[in-house]
Design an enzyme around this catalytic site. Structure first.
Site, PDB file in Angstrom:
ATOM      1  N   ASP A 144       0.828  -1.209   0.000  1.00 56.01           N
ATOM      2  CA  ASP A 144       0.000   0.000   0.000  1.00 56.01           C
ATOM      3  C   ASP A 144       0.871   1.271   0.000  1.00 56.01           C
ATOM      4  OD1 ASP A 144      -2.416   1.376   0.057  1.00 56.01           O
ATOM      5  OD2 ASP A 144      -3.217   0.255   1.758  1.00 56.01           O
ATOM      6  N   GLU A 177      -1.164   1.839  -5.137  1.00 54.54           N
ATOM      7  CA  GLU A 177      -1.051   3.298  -4.915  1.00 54.54           C
ATOM      8  C   GLU A 177      -2.250   4.002  -5.521  1.00 54.54           C
ATOM      9  OE1 GLU A 177      -1.087   3.745  -8.243  1.00 54.54           O
ATOM     10  OE2 GLU A 177       0.409   5.366  -8.226  1.00 54.54           O
ATOM     11  N   TRP A 178      -3.343   3.233  -5.703  1.00 52.98           N
ATOM     12  CA  TRP A 178      -4.663   3.761  -6.069  1.00 52.98           C
ATOM     13  C   TRP A 178      -4.690   4.428  -7.449  1.00 52.98           C
ATOM     14  CZ3 TRP A 178      -2.720   6.631  -1.460  1.00 52.98           C
ATOM     15  CH2 TRP A 178      -2.708   5.807  -0.329  1.00 52.98           C
ATOM     16  N   GLY A 179      -3.724   4.065  -8.303  1.00 49.97           N
ATOM     17  CA  GLY A 179      -3.712   4.634  -9.659  1.00 49.97           C
ATOM     18  C   GLY A 179      -3.185   6.050  -9.719  1.00 49.97           C
ATOM     19  N   ASP A 199     -10.436   3.196  -3.499  1.00 50.39           N
ATOM     20  CA  ASP A 199     -11.047   1.990  -2.922  1.00 50.39           C
ATOM     21  C   ASP A 199     -12.480   1.761  -3.393  1.00 50.39           C
ATOM     22  OD1 ASP A 199      -8.719   1.969  -1.507  1.00 50.39           O
ATOM     23  OD2 ASP A 199      -9.664   1.755   0.450  1.00 50.39           O
TER      24      ASP A 199
HETATM   25  C1  GAL Z   1      -6.208   1.169   1.455  1.00 53.92           C
HETATM   26  C2  GAL Z   1      -6.317   0.112   0.365  1.00 53.92           C
HETATM   27  C3  GAL Z   1      -7.380  -0.867   0.784  1.00 53.92           C
HETATM   28  C4  GAL Z   1      -6.985  -1.497   2.096  1.00 53.92           C
HETATM   29  C5  GAL Z   1      -6.745  -0.428   3.153  1.00 53.92           C
HETATM   30  C6  GAL Z   1      -6.186  -1.001   4.434  1.00 53.92           C
HETATM   31  O1  GAL Z   1      -5.223   2.094   1.112  1.00 53.92           O
HETATM   32  O2  GAL Z   1      -6.625   0.719  -0.867  1.00 53.92           O
HETATM   33  O3  GAL Z   1      -7.554  -1.851  -0.222  1.00 53.92           O
HETATM   34  O4  GAL Z   1      -5.805  -2.256   1.913  1.00 53.92           O
HETATM   35  O5  GAL Z   1      -5.847   0.564   2.673  1.00 53.92           O
HETATM   36  O6  GAL Z   1      -5.924  -0.044   5.394  1.00 53.92           O
END
Ligand code: GAL
Length: 386
Positions: A144, A177-179, A199
């Protein structure tokens, strides 16, 4: 050059596809969407058992991944320590249990100083963490991007990628890294999959201030990403929400159909213990899963857009094409695909197989049209006849 050094350099610079991992999109289960921080050894063992008992394993679901919150601190040697209350037997024993069920085991960490839930991150601990994971028997790492202010994204992910390869254990590397830095442009060869959006949320068309996205918003963000996916390197529109309660049956079918057409990783995110027959039937529809897992590894794309009515198509290895007739509207609608939409000559005779009815619809020439319910799809496989 020393022979060992030559091998190390070769492995470190190897593109992800060349390591033979994730040649089709990874399939499995991840704890986050349903359980958040409420993870434990018992949940993971029960889920491993359920993957087997429900037929999910036989349908192809393989990686059982614990997301955030399994870790609590580092020991005096800098090694990461699992939560002793929630994982009293330790991660090696848990990985052994998961492997004993014929499954693979995955964990989560973060490229920054802390995870999104403020557990220790892997920054400056990449090598020791990769060695620890390998010693435990980890097969998959989701990595992440919280608490990474000031870090260079590519460099941070490349560090862990190298550390995983140097660990000597084949470990699928899932970039999260969410794109935000368009990882599809730089991540092939660094990881095997990369998140392409924020997410996912358990809803059809919602959006959250902090960046959470409903299913349809995520689908729309995938439309231009098809050139970047292929064996060993996949766009990841996030884990499945099927079975978590926020989507109707039609919306769940649409969600699953699109993930398959997009050659997306299929990571179930629901409670597998006691899921409904309807949820199980969606998640284990083998003809839809076969579209996702097709060895050609092409991501599907939108080929027609008539407002609420859309047609999407994915070419398949045997010359057939998977087609989604999509109705975004609130009332039933007739949605049609013309052969020229999917690069077939109009006079081609085509066998149409309906993947949700699990039945042949018959032979058609020129076009195929079906009535599609609100927020629903008709998903077909069309095979040109000789
Ligand atoms: C976000 C991630 C989620 C999950 C979450 C956990 O950044 O996109 O899929 O892993 O963190 O805290």
């Amino acid at each position: 050059m020393h022979a060992l050094l030559a091998v190390v350099l070769l492995v470190a610079g190897m593109p992800a596809a060349a390591d033979g991992l994730a040649l089709t999109p990874p399939m499995g289960w991840n704890s986050w969407n349903k359980f958040g921080c409420d993870v434990s050894e018992k949940l993971i063992k029960d889920t491993a058992d359920a993957l087997v008992a429900t037929g999910m394993k036989d349908a192809g679901y393989q990686y059982l991944v614990i997301d955030d919150c399994w870790q609590v601190r580092r020991d005096a040697e800098g090694r990461i320590v699992p939560d002793p209350d929630r994982f009293p037997s330790g991660m090696k024993a848990l990985a052994d249990y998961v492997h004993g069920q014929g499954l693979k085991f995955g964990l989560y960490s973060d490229a920054g100083t802390g995870t999104c839930q403020k557990r220790p991150g892997s920054k400056d601990h990449e090598d020791v963490d990769a060695r620890t994971y390998a010693a435990w028997g980890v097969d998959y790492l989701k990595y992440d991007w919280c608490n990474a202010e000031g870090q260079d994204t590519r460099d941070s992910y490349a560090r862990m990628s190298r550390a995983l390869r140097a660990s000597g254990r084949p470990i699928v590397f899932s970039i999260c890294e969410w794109g935000s830095t368009k990882p599809w442009l730089w991540a092939p060869g660094v990881g095997h999959l990369w998140r392409s959006t924020g997410d996912i949320q358990d809803c059809w068309d919602c959006g959250k201030d902090w960046g959470g996205l409903g299913v349809v918003k995520i689908i729309d963000l995938q439309a231009d990403l098809h050139p970047f996916a292929g064996p060993g390197h996949w766009n990841d529109p996030d884990m499945l929400e099927v079975g978590n309660g926020g989507l109707s049956a039609a919306e769940s079918r649409s969600h699953f159909s699109f993930w398959a057409l997009l050659a997306a990783p299929l990571m179930a995110g629901n409670d597998l213990r006691g899921m409904s027959a309807e949820t199980r039937e969606i998640l284990t529809n083998r003809e839809v899963i076969a579209v996702d897992q097709d060895p050609l590894g092409m991501q599907g794309r939108k080929v027609r857009d008539d407002g609420d009515r859309e047609v999407w198509m994915k070419p398949l290895a045997d010359g057939a094409k998977a087609v989604i007739l999509f109705n975004r509207g609130a009332a039933p609608a007739s949605v049609g695909v013309a052969w020229e939409d999917v690069s077939l000559a109009p006079r081609t005779k085509v066998l149409v197989r309906d993947l949700w009815r699990k039945a042949d619809a018959g032979s058609f020439t020129g076009r195929y049209e079906a009535t599609v319910g609100p927020h629903d799809v008709v998903m077909v496989r069309i095979t040109p006849q000789p």
